[in-house]
Design a protein around this motif. Structure first.
Motif, PDB file in Angstrom:
ATOM      1  N   HIS A  47      -2.401   8.972   4.438  1.00  0.00           N
ATOM      2  CA  HIS A  47      -3.615   8.316   5.376  1.00  0.00           C
ATOM      3  C   HIS A  47      -5.144   8.210   4.798  1.00  0.00           C
ATOM      4  O   HIS A  47      -5.116   9.081   4.857  1.00  0.00           O
ATOM      5  N   VAL A  48      -5.525   6.447   4.594  1.00  0.00           N
ATOM      6  CA  VAL A  48      -6.558   6.497   3.824  1.00  0.00           C
ATOM      7  C   VAL A  48      -7.540   5.386   5.211  1.00  0.00           C
ATOM      8  O   VAL A  48      -7.127   4.397   5.593  1.00  0.00           O
ATOM      9  N   VAL A  49      -8.780   6.261   4.829  1.00  0.00           N
ATOM     10  CA  VAL A  49      -9.309   5.857   5.791  1.00  0.00           C
ATOM     11  C   VAL A  49     -11.250   5.257   4.790  1.00  0.00           C
ATOM     12  O   VAL A  49     -11.260   5.637   4.376  1.00  0.00           O
ATOM     13  N   ASP A  50     -11.123   3.796   4.911  1.00  0.00           N
ATOM     14  CA  ASP A  50     -11.869   3.189   3.759  1.00  0.00           C
ATOM     15  C   ASP A  50     -13.539   3.383   4.765  1.00  0.00           C
ATOM     16  O   ASP A  50     -13.319   2.216   5.190  1.00  0.00           O
ATOM     17  N   LEU A  51     -13.801   4.006   4.777  1.00  0.00           N
ATOM     18  CA  LEU A  51     -15.578   4.055   5.045  1.00  0.00           C
ATOM     19  C   LEU A  51     -16.229   2.752   4.834  1.00  0.00           C
ATOM     20  O   LEU A  51     -17.712   2.385   5.292  1.00  0.00           O
ATOM     21  N   ASP A  52     -16.265   2.498   3.834  1.00  0.00           N
ATOM     22  CA  ASP A  52     -17.576   1.114   3.303  1.00  0.00           C
ATOM     23  C   ASP A  52     -16.510   0.309   4.460  1.00  0.00           C
ATOM     24  O   ASP A  52     -17.583  -0.494   4.532  1.00  0.00           O
ATOM     25  N   GLY A  53     -15.660  -0.146   3.688  1.00  0.00           N
ATOM     26  CA  GLY A  53     -14.797  -0.428   4.427  1.00  0.00           C
ATOM     27  C   GLY A  53     -14.753  -0.820   5.998  1.00  0.00           C
ATOM     28  O   GLY A  53     -15.503  -2.135   6.845  1.00  0.00           O
ATOM     29  N   ALA A  54     -15.736   0.309   7.111  1.00  0.00           N
ATOM     30  CA  ALA A  54     -15.132   0.049   8.047  1.00  0.00           C
ATOM     31  C   ALA A  54     -16.840  -0.181   8.451  1.00  0.00           C
ATOM     32  O   ALA A  54     -16.543  -1.089   9.507  1.00  0.00           O
ATOM     33  N   ARG A  55     -17.625  -0.206   7.600  1.00  0.00           N
ATOM     34  CA  ARG A  55     -18.975  -0.812   8.013  1.00  0.00           C
ATOM     35  C   ARG A  55     -19.168  -1.879   7.380  1.00  0.00           C
ATOM     36  O   ARG A  55     -20.201  -2.310   8.156  1.00  0.00           O
ATOM     37  N   ASP A  56     -18.518  -2.364   6.311  1.00  0.00           N
ATOM     38  CA  ASP A  56     -18.479  -3.679   6.070  1.00  0.00           C
ATOM     39  C   ASP A  56     -17.608  -4.295   4.721  1.00  0.00           C
ATOM     40  O   ASP A  56     -17.488  -3.851   4.209  1.00  0.00           O
ATOM     41  N   MET A  74       4.161   7.988  -2.494  1.00  0.00           N
ATOM     42  CA  MET A  74       3.837   7.889  -1.398  1.00  0.00           C
ATOM     43  C   MET A  74       3.611   6.614  -1.153  1.00  0.00           C
ATOM     44  O   MET A  74       2.710   5.203  -1.847  1.00  0.00           O
ATOM     45  N   LYS A  75       3.531   5.934   0.356  1.00  0.00           N
ATOM     46  CA  LYS A  75       3.948   5.247   1.311  1.00  0.00           C
ATOM     47  C   LYS A  75       2.195   5.001   1.908  1.00  0.00           C
ATOM     48  O   LYS A  75       2.068   6.602   2.146  1.00  0.00           O
ATOM     49  N   LEU A  76       1.414   4.125   2.371  1.00  0.00           N
ATOM     50  CA  LEU A  76       0.572   4.090   2.553  1.00  0.00           C
ATOM     51  C   LEU A  76      -0.403   3.690   3.615  1.00  0.00           C
ATOM     52  O   LEU A  76       0.112   2.270   4.008  1.00  0.00           O
ATOM     53  N   SER A 221       4.230  13.136  14.499  1.00  0.00           N
ATOM     54  CA  SER A 221       3.107  13.271  12.959  1.00  0.00           C
ATOM     55  C   SER A 221       1.808  13.575  14.035  1.00  0.00           C
ATOM     56  O   SER A 221       0.876  14.223  14.699  1.00  0.00           O
ATOM     57  N   ALA A 222       1.390  15.213  12.366  1.00  0.00           N
ATOM     58  CA  ALA A 222       0.541  15.232  13.363  1.00  0.00           C
ATOM     59  C   ALA A 222      -0.409  14.079  11.392  1.00  0.00           C
ATOM     60  O   ALA A 222      -0.217  14.595   9.590  1.00  0.00           O
ATOM     61  N   ILE A 223      -1.883  14.288  11.900  1.00  0.00           N
ATOM     62  CA  ILE A 223      -2.799  13.814  10.333  1.00  0.00           C
ATOM     63  C   ILE A 223      -3.429  15.158  10.356  1.00  0.00           C
ATOM     64  O   ILE A 223      -4.062  15.876  10.834  1.00  0.00           O
ATOM     65  N   LEU A 224      -4.012  15.412   8.740  1.00  0.00           N
ATOM     66  CA  LEU A 224      -4.408  16.385   8.021  1.00  0.00           C
ATOM     67  C   LEU A 224      -5.477  16.431   7.351  1.00  0.00           C
ATOM     68  O   LEU A 224      -5.068  16.126   6.758  1.00  0.00           O
ATOM     69  N   GLY A 225      -6.396  16.222   7.217  1.00  0.00           N
ATOM     70  CA  GLY A 225      -7.284  16.226   6.433  1.00  0.00           C
ATOM     71  C   GLY A 225      -8.077  17.200   6.019  1.00  0.00           C
ATOM     72  O   GLY A 225      -8.165  17.691   4.915  1.00  0.00           O
ATOM     73  N   LYS A 226      -9.374  17.293   6.550  1.00  0.00           N
ATOM     74  CA  LYS A 226     -10.009  18.599   6.686  1.00  0.00           C
ATOM     75  C   LYS A 226      -9.039  20.135   6.507  1.00  0.00           C
ATOM     76  O   LYS A 226      -9.893  20.832   5.223  1.00  0.00           O
ATOM     77  N   ALA A 227      -8.688  20.155   7.199  1.00  0.00           N
ATOM     78  CA  ALA A 227      -7.341  21.894   7.012  1.00  0.00           C
ATOM     79  C   ALA A 227      -7.542  21.689   5.778  1.00  0.00           C
ATOM     80  O   ALA A 227      -7.389  22.653   4.674  1.00  0.00           O
ATOM     81  N   LEU A 228      -6.784  21.105   5.458  1.00  0.00           N
ATOM     82  CA  LEU A 228      -6.174  20.423   4.099  1.00  0.00           C
ATOM     83  C   LEU A 228      -7.416  21.006   2.551  1.00  0.00           C
ATOM     84  O   LEU A 228      -7.817  22.168   2.106  1.00  0.00           O
TER      85      LEU A 228
END
Length: 245
Positions: A47-56, A74-76, A221-228
């Protein structure tokens, strides 16, 4: 399914606390080695969050996303600033399998409903970030959590069910990035009311027992970010826990 997550700004791996760009921590200058380690641990999705894209949307990190899609087994699924049909087409053409749509689902539901029908249920994840009000209702937030709508989580989901909605990523804003555990009641209610949906829980995982509790009532499903990223547990440990739960 466990889905590791990476948030990107300018090609770097970062985390924001509760969506606040002023509270940013940078973890790595290159997402690829981290993602490769997740793949080696057994992850089949990233799972990818494009924070630049989110702002602009004009600043979408297409080159980085294309590189990840080309080099990873992997699939994205990718989100961040999806505004128009060409944004989806650009991501799909870049090798992305699923696009995550958030604020637009509240602001322009007819448009998103049409995309669900055009691209199919497996190509779109509806991302609903919620604030829990004093009345117990979950209200959907938009624009990077800067605004809270009058739309309830239930209303948002039911708006898209007739159009083939299948994948829903739900985050309790108060839990995200705080390493305080999941809002279990929220996901239990979603699985009870909408058993036909594939629910991705996001925000709050801090220990393996959080995953056990989530899995115990059948969350998909569970998204795992900061914990990892902060070493609370490894992805290998998480998979073992998820399978045993």
């Amino acid at each position: 399914m466990l889905i590791p997550a990476l948030d990107l700004i300018n090609g770097e791996v970062v985390r924001l606390q509760q969506g606040d760009f002023a509270r940013q921590t940078t973890f790595a200058s290159d997402p690829l080695p981290i993602a490769e380690a997740y793949a080696a641990a057994g992850a089949t999705w990233l799972h990818v969050v494009d924070l630049d894209g989110a702002r602009d949307p004009q600043q979408r990190q297409i080159a980085t996303l294309q590189r990840l899609a080309a080099k990873l087994p992997m699939k994205l699924q990718v989100g961040g600033g999806i505004r128009q049909r060409s944004d989806l087409e650009q991501l799909f053409d870049s090798g992305i399998q699923r696009v995550v749509i958030g604020s637009l689902a509240v602001k322009e539901p007819d448009l998103v409903a049409a995309w669900l029908e055009d691209f199919g249920s497996e190509a779109i994840v509806l991302s609903l970030d919620v604030s829990i009000a004093a009345d117990g209702n979950a209200y959907v937030a938009t624009h990077g959590w800067q605004e809270t709508s009058e739309l309830t989580l239930q209303q948002a989901i039911e708006r898209f069910l007739p159009h083939g909605l299948r994948h829903v990523l739900c985050t309790d804003i108060a839990k995200d990035g705080m390493l305080g555990g999941y809002n279990l009641e929220l996901y239990q209610r979603l699985k009870r009311d909408y058993p036909q949906l594939v629910i991705q829980a996001s925000g709050g995982a801090a220990k393996l027992d959080d995953l056990r509790q989530l899995r115990a009532f059948g969350c998909d499903s569970a998204i795992l970010g900061k914990a990892l990223l902060t070493g609370k547990f490894t992805l290998e440990e998480a998979f073992a826990c998820w399978q045993d739960a």
